[in-house]
Design a protein around this motif. Structure first.
Motif, PDB file in Angstrom:
ATOM      1  N   SER A  34      90.055 -94.013  71.384  1.00 56.34           N
ATOM      2  CA  SER A  34      90.388 -94.286  69.944  1.00 56.34           C
ATOM      3  C   SER A  34      89.187 -94.245  69.077  1.00 56.34           C
ATOM      4  N   GLY A  35      88.150 -94.570  69.192  1.00 52.86           N
ATOM      5  CA  GLY A  35      87.022 -94.387  68.643  1.00 52.86           C
ATOM      6  C   GLY A  35      86.788 -93.243  68.348  1.00 52.86           C
ATOM      7  N   ASP A  36      86.753 -92.391  69.300  1.00 50.47           N
ATOM      8  CA  ASP A  36      86.431 -90.671  68.977  1.00 50.47           C
ATOM      9  C   ASP A  36      87.228 -90.296  68.077  1.00 50.47           C
ATOM     10  N   ILE A  37      88.605 -90.861  68.166  1.00 50.98           N
ATOM     11  CA  ILE A  37      89.922 -90.091  67.458  1.00 50.98           C
ATOM     12  C   ILE A  37      89.600 -90.573  65.878  1.00 50.98           C
ATOM     13  N   ALA A  38      89.335 -91.819  65.753  1.00 51.32           N
ATOM     14  CA  ALA A  38      89.169 -92.380  64.419  1.00 51.32           C
ATOM     15  C   ALA A  38      87.911 -91.708  63.816  1.00 51.32           C
ATOM     16  N   PHE A  39      86.836 -91.274  64.363  1.00 53.13           N
ATOM     17  CA  PHE A  39      85.674 -90.620  63.954  1.00 53.13           C
ATOM     18  C   PHE A  39      85.972 -89.278  63.566  1.00 53.13           C
ATOM     19  N   HIS A  40      86.951 -88.561  64.249  1.00 57.82           N
ATOM     20  CA  HIS A  40      87.129 -87.133  63.600  1.00 57.82           C
ATOM     21  C   HIS A  40      88.094 -87.091  62.647  1.00 57.82           C
ATOM     22  N   GLU A  41      89.133 -88.128  62.755  1.00 60.46           N
ATOM     23  CA  GLU A  41      90.029 -88.132  61.463  1.00 60.46           C
ATOM     24  C   GLU A  41      89.300 -88.423  60.134  1.00 60.46           C
ATOM     25  N   ALA A  42      88.250 -89.167  60.572  1.00 57.68           N
ATOM     26  CA  ALA A  42      87.426 -89.672  59.222  1.00 57.68           C
ATOM     27  C   ALA A  42      86.408 -88.384  58.701  1.00 57.68           C
ATOM     28  N   LEU A  43      86.200 -87.600  59.656  1.00 55.10           N
ATOM     29  CA  LEU A  43      85.332 -86.551  59.310  1.00 55.10           C
ATOM     30  C   LEU A  43      86.224 -85.315  58.478  1.00 55.10           C
ATOM     31  N   ARG A  45      87.198 -77.329  54.944  1.00 54.54           N
ATOM     32  CA  ARG A  45      87.708 -77.754  53.841  1.00 54.54           C
ATOM     33  C   ARG A  45      87.614 -79.169  53.299  1.00 54.54           C
ATOM     34  N   ALA A  46      86.946 -79.984  54.356  1.00 56.70           N
ATOM     35  CA  ALA A  46      86.621 -81.503  54.032  1.00 56.70           C
ATOM     36  C   ALA A  46      85.139 -81.365  53.248  1.00 56.70           C
ATOM     37  N   PHE A  47      84.259 -80.350  53.510  1.00 53.54           N
ATOM     38  CA  PHE A  47      83.045 -80.224  52.848  1.00 53.54           C
ATOM     39  C   PHE A  47      83.115 -80.275  51.438  1.00 53.54           C
ATOM     40  N   GLY A  48      82.309 -81.123  50.931  1.00 51.53           N
ATOM     41  CA  GLY A  48      81.950 -81.115  49.566  1.00 51.53           C
ATOM     42  C   GLY A  48      83.141 -82.181  49.021  1.00 51.53           C
ATOM     43  N   ARG A  49      84.012 -82.821  49.920  1.00 51.44           N
ATOM     44  CA  ARG A  49      84.767 -83.736  49.434  1.00 51.44           C
ATOM     45  C   ARG A  49      84.454 -85.212  49.752  1.00 51.44           C
ATOM     46  N   GLU A  95      92.485 -83.213  53.088  1.00 51.46           N
ATOM     47  CA  GLU A  95      93.809 -83.455  52.513  1.00 51.46           C
ATOM     48  C   GLU A  95      94.808 -82.353  52.962  1.00 51.46           C
ATOM     49  N   ARG A  96      94.723 -82.111  54.355  1.00 54.54           N
ATOM     50  CA  ARG A  96      95.497 -81.249  54.996  1.00 54.54           C
ATOM     51  C   ARG A  96      96.289 -82.053  56.128  1.00 54.54           C
ATOM     52  N   PRO A  97      97.492 -82.770  55.880  1.00 54.69           N
ATOM     53  CA  PRO A  97      98.237 -83.520  56.621  1.00 54.69           C
ATOM     54  C   PRO A  97      98.796 -82.718  57.753  1.00 54.69           C
ATOM     55  N   ARG A 117      91.914 -76.179  69.386  1.00 57.43           N
ATOM     56  CA  ARG A 117      91.300 -77.083  68.716  1.00 57.43           C
ATOM     57  C   ARG A 117      90.115 -76.531  67.747  1.00 57.43           C
ATOM     58  N   LEU A 118      89.389 -75.448  68.474  1.00 53.50           N
ATOM     59  CA  LEU A 118      88.318 -74.789  67.724  1.00 53.50           C
ATOM     60  C   LEU A 118      88.714 -74.186  66.344  1.00 53.50           C
ATOM     61  N   LEU A 119      89.840 -73.631  66.409  1.00 50.08           N
ATOM     62  CA  LEU A 119      90.345 -72.935  64.949  1.00 50.08           C
ATOM     63  C   LEU A 119      90.721 -74.152  64.136  1.00 50.08           C
ATOM     64  N   VAL A 120      91.537 -75.029  64.521  1.00 49.89           N
ATOM     65  CA  VAL A 120      92.214 -75.984  63.566  1.00 49.89           C
ATOM     66  C   VAL A 120      90.912 -76.993  63.168  1.00 49.89           C
ATOM     67  N   GLU A 121      90.014 -77.593  63.753  1.00 48.91           N
ATOM     68  CA  GLU A 121      89.110 -78.487  63.464  1.00 48.91           C
ATOM     69  C   GLU A 121      88.088 -77.606  62.667  1.00 48.91           C
ATOM     70  N   SER A 122      87.633 -76.710  62.945  1.00 46.18           N
ATOM     71  CA  SER A 122      86.739 -75.904  62.062  1.00 46.18           C
ATOM     72  C   SER A 122      87.173 -75.708  60.641  1.00 46.18           C
ATOM     73  N   ASP A 123      88.543 -75.271  60.708  1.00 48.51           N
ATOM     74  CA  ASP A 123      89.338 -75.119  59.321  1.00 48.51           C
ATOM     75  C   ASP A 123      89.026 -76.617  58.567  1.00 48.51           C
ATOM     76  N   LEU A 124      89.522 -77.432  59.302  1.00 51.77           N
ATOM     77  CA  LEU A 124      89.404 -78.851  58.501  1.00 51.77           C
ATOM     78  C   LEU A 124      88.062 -79.364  58.373  1.00 51.77           C
ATOM     79  N   LEU A 125      87.131 -79.234  58.804  1.00 58.09           N
ATOM     80  CA  LEU A 125      85.718 -79.345  58.705  1.00 58.09           C
ATOM     81  C   LEU A 125      85.387 -78.610  57.507  1.00 58.09           C
TER      82      LEU A 125
END
Length: 219
Positions: A129-138, A98-102, A143-145, A88-96
């Motif tokens: 479910s609320g925590d999942i929704a927050f991280h998905e919005a973050l 890539r989301a920066f600036g967008r 745009e990495r499905p 999770r650390l690897l995947v979510e750090s990469d997603l975060l």
């Protein structure tokens, strides 16, 4: 718990979904036995779809089935939890990153709205479910499905255990503070700070899940 019987033509996959929802809602706790005859009677089906449904849940890691001893709700092992959080650390750090600036004003308002709602959650499933929704919005603006799907896949075993064993009060203030710090870092455009907060957040969550897994957690 009132159970609506299933139609005779119900497939094992539908029964598996009903059992999955019941486990997530806390009907059976980790280590508790699921009795085939009781399930068959409650849902109005024969033993065959029950066995197939339990086997399906076993393949997902939700149940452990032992010959002559039946099916029990599985409890994740410490090594499995560690591996999941490392990934999770690897995947979510990469997603975060890539989301920066967008992110824009609209996405930032949505993050704040989701966090406000999460802090009001007072039940296990609403909290998860609320925590999942927050991280998905973050992570969404990245745009990495495929990465986002992997994020969900890595969360699933932990979320199921958390829904069974933890509650909204488990480290509630710490989670809220870290989410607010993540929002603030995104607003400030500070990618380094955001990654540091995310790592702190996931490491602290790992500790809570490990403690609950070993029986030291507190609802």
């Amino acid at each position: 718990m009132t159970v609506t019987p299933l139609a005779a033509a119900t497939t094992a996959s539908v029964l598996a979904q009903r059992l999955r929802e019941a486990i997530d809602a806390g009907r059976w706790q980790p280590g508790e036995l699921l009795r085939q005859e009781q399930i068959a009677a409650e849902y109005g089906v024969s033993r065959i779809p029950v066995r197939e449904a339990l086997a399906q849940l076993q393949s997902e890691g939700l149940l452990e089935i032992a010959h002559y001893r039946g099916a029990r709700v599985s409890r994740p092992q410490a090594a499995e939890i560690d591996e999941l959080f490392d990934l999770r650390l690897l995947v979510e750090s990469d997603l975060l990153t890539r989301a920066f600036g967008r992110h824009d004003q609209r996405s930032l308002r949505e993050l704040t709205r989701l966090q406000d709602r999460l802090e009001d959650a007072d039940d296990r499933l609403g909290w998860i479910s609320g925590d999942i929704a927050f991280h998905e919005a973050l992570y969404g603006p990245a745009e990495r499905p495929r990465s986002l799907a992997l994020f969900r896949q890595l969360r699933a075993p932990i979320d199921r255990f958390s829904a069974q064993a933890l509650g909204p009060r488990a480290r509630k203030q710490g989670w809220a503070d870290e989410h607010r710090q993540l929002i603030a870092a995104v607003v400030a455009g500070d990618a380094t700070a955001a990654r540091m907060v995310l790592e702190q957040h996931l490491q602290a969550t790992r500790a809570v899940v490990l403690a609950a897994c070993s029986g030291e957690g507190d609802d």
